[in-house]
Scaffold this motif. Structure first.
Motif, PDB file in Angstrom:
ATOM      1  N   ALA A  93      39.979  35.348  38.420  1.00 18.10           N
ATOM      2  CA  ALA A  93      39.649  36.003  39.689  1.00 18.10           C
ATOM      3  C   ALA A  93      40.300  37.379  39.761  1.00 18.10           C
ATOM      4  N   LEU A  94      41.556  37.455  39.279  1.00 15.70           N
ATOM      5  CA  LEU A  94      42.230  38.764  39.236  1.00 15.70           C
ATOM      6  C   LEU A  94      41.469  39.730  38.333  1.00 15.70           C
ATOM      7  N   ALA A  95      40.973  39.225  37.188  1.00 17.26           N
ATOM      8  CA  ALA A  95      40.235  40.091  36.273  1.00 17.26           C
ATOM      9  C   ALA A  95      38.969  40.618  36.940  1.00 17.26           C
ATOM     10  N   VAL A  96      38.268  39.737  37.652  1.00 15.60           N
ATOM     11  CA  VAL A  96      37.047  40.176  38.342  1.00 15.60           C
ATOM     12  C   VAL A  96      37.367  41.233  39.385  1.00 15.60           C
ATOM     13  N   ARG A  97      38.485  41.014  40.099  1.00 18.61           N
ATOM     14  CA  ARG A  97      38.902  41.958  41.145  1.00 18.61           C
ATOM     15  C   ARG A  97      39.255  43.317  40.538  1.00 18.61           C
ATOM     16  N   ILE A  98      39.942  43.275  39.373  1.00 18.54           N
ATOM     17  CA  ILE A  98      40.295  44.528  38.700  1.00 18.54           C
ATOM     18  C   ILE A  98      39.034  45.230  38.210  1.00 18.54           C
ATOM     19  N   GLN A  99      38.069  44.461  37.721  1.00 15.98           N
ATOM     20  CA  GLN A  99      36.805  45.056  37.290  1.00 15.98           C
ATOM     21  C   GLN A  99      36.117  45.755  38.451  1.00 15.98           C
ATOM     22  N   GLU A 100      36.178  45.111  39.639  1.00 13.39           N
ATOM     23  CA  GLU A 100      35.535  45.730  40.807  1.00 13.39           C
ATOM     24  C   GLU A 100      36.229  47.030  41.194  1.00 13.39           C
TER      25      GLU A 100
END
Lengths: 119, 208
Positions: A93-100
């Motif tokens: 979830a953190l990775a997705v947030r960083i991607q966003e």
């Protein structure tokens, strides 16, 4: 002590170090989380191997079986597997947030200018 | 002896898969490799007499973890960015740590011996008392849900906290006024048709 009596530990160490290398040397965050999972699985194998008794059996009581494996490492590993999934979910979830927010999940590219990024 | 050889064969497969996972650039392929890795490790747990662990690893490790990785890959780039060669410092750190751990294994008890310290102290208590105390034959379930039930409750709290964290992270959509957020390429997060319909104002409309 025979070589077969100790080889399990060495395989576990090889797996553990592969996971460790993946965590510290790979820049991609999904790859880092996979490395964490590799590390974790190797620890599970170490614990379960510690509970194994040769010629033993799965720790479920039944007739005709005298020797059982030690149930305590199994319980600890069960708990750790579930906690591991919780860690994986949070990390992804953190990775997705960083991607966003940054447009990339590569360590080395987080400081790049998004406008100049060619991908 | 034969059992040991099966273990060693499975462990060799696991090492090959782990090397592939570390080296491969395609994250989708790495995710699939990881599912195979989890399945093989659950086979290894079954060989090592850990039935409950094997079931859980097959369901949770091979199933849910793979699903999570695939769901994440739907939102990020599929290919890892190539880095130049190996990271020498990381390799040295890993090799030194591995050498120290190998040195430490020389003091470990022999694999599978019935008189290992782990087998003679607490373990026999549960093997002897599970049925008289709980009346169920599965010792792992008895320890997990009854003798050490407080631990399991703590585990539930951990999972709840993780679910809360995932919800908190994914429920807020980023917008331009948030600190640390730079102008992100909106086009990559949208389907081509959607981006074609309203390309310039997409980022503005999302801001609450």
């Amino acid at each position: 002590m025979t070589l077969l009596g100790i080889s399990h530990y060495w395989f576990v160490i090889v797996l553990m170090m592969l996971g460790f290398y993946c965590v510290i040397a790979r820049g991609n965050m999904i790859k880092k989380i996979m490395g964490l999972n590799l590390f974790q699985t190797s620890v599970f194998i170490l614990f379960v191997a510690a509970g194994k008794v040769i010629d033993g059996s799965t720790p479920i009581l039944r007739d005709g079986v005298e020797v059982y494996a030690n149930p305590l490492p199994h319980v600890i590993v069960l708990t750790a597997i579930v906690v591991g999934v919780a860690i994986t979910a949070t990390g992804l979830a953190l990775a997705v947030r960083i991607q966003e927010a940054y447009g990339t999940i590569e360590d080395d590219h987080l400081g790049d200018d998004v406008d100049g990024d060619d991908d | 002896m034969i059992e040991n050889l099966i273990d060693v064969a499975l462990l060799v497969f696991l090492v090959i898969l782990a090397i592939t996972i570390v080296r491969i650039r395609d994250l989708f392929a790495a995710g699939m490799m990881f599912a195979i890795y989890s399945l093989l490790s659950s086979a290894l747990f079954a060989v090592l007499d850990a039935g409950d662990v094997a079931l859980t690893e097959a369901a949770v490790g091979a199933g849910i973890s793979t699903l999570l990785v695939l769901a994440c890959l739907a939102l990020v780039r599929r290919y890892e960015h190539p880095t130049g060669g190996h990271n020498l410092i990381a390799l040295i750190v890993v090799l030194i740590t591995g050498a120290l751990l190998v040195y430490a294994t020389l003091d470990l008890p022999e694999f599978g011996a019935a008189d290992n310290p782990a087998q003679v102290h607490v373990g026999p208590f549960y093997i002897e008392n599970t049925y008289p105390d709980m009346g169920i034959p599965n010792m792992v379930a008895a320890v997990l849900a009854s003798y050490r039930s407080i631990d399991t409750m703590g585990e539930v709290f951990v999972v709840f906290a993780a679910a809360l964290a995932v919800y908190a992270l994914l429920s807020v959509r980023p917008h331009k006024n948030m600190p640390g957020v730079r102008r992100r390429p909106v086009k990559r997060l949208k389907s081509p048709r959607q981006a074609e319909a309203d390309p310039p104002v997409a980022g503005k409309e999302q801001a609450p």
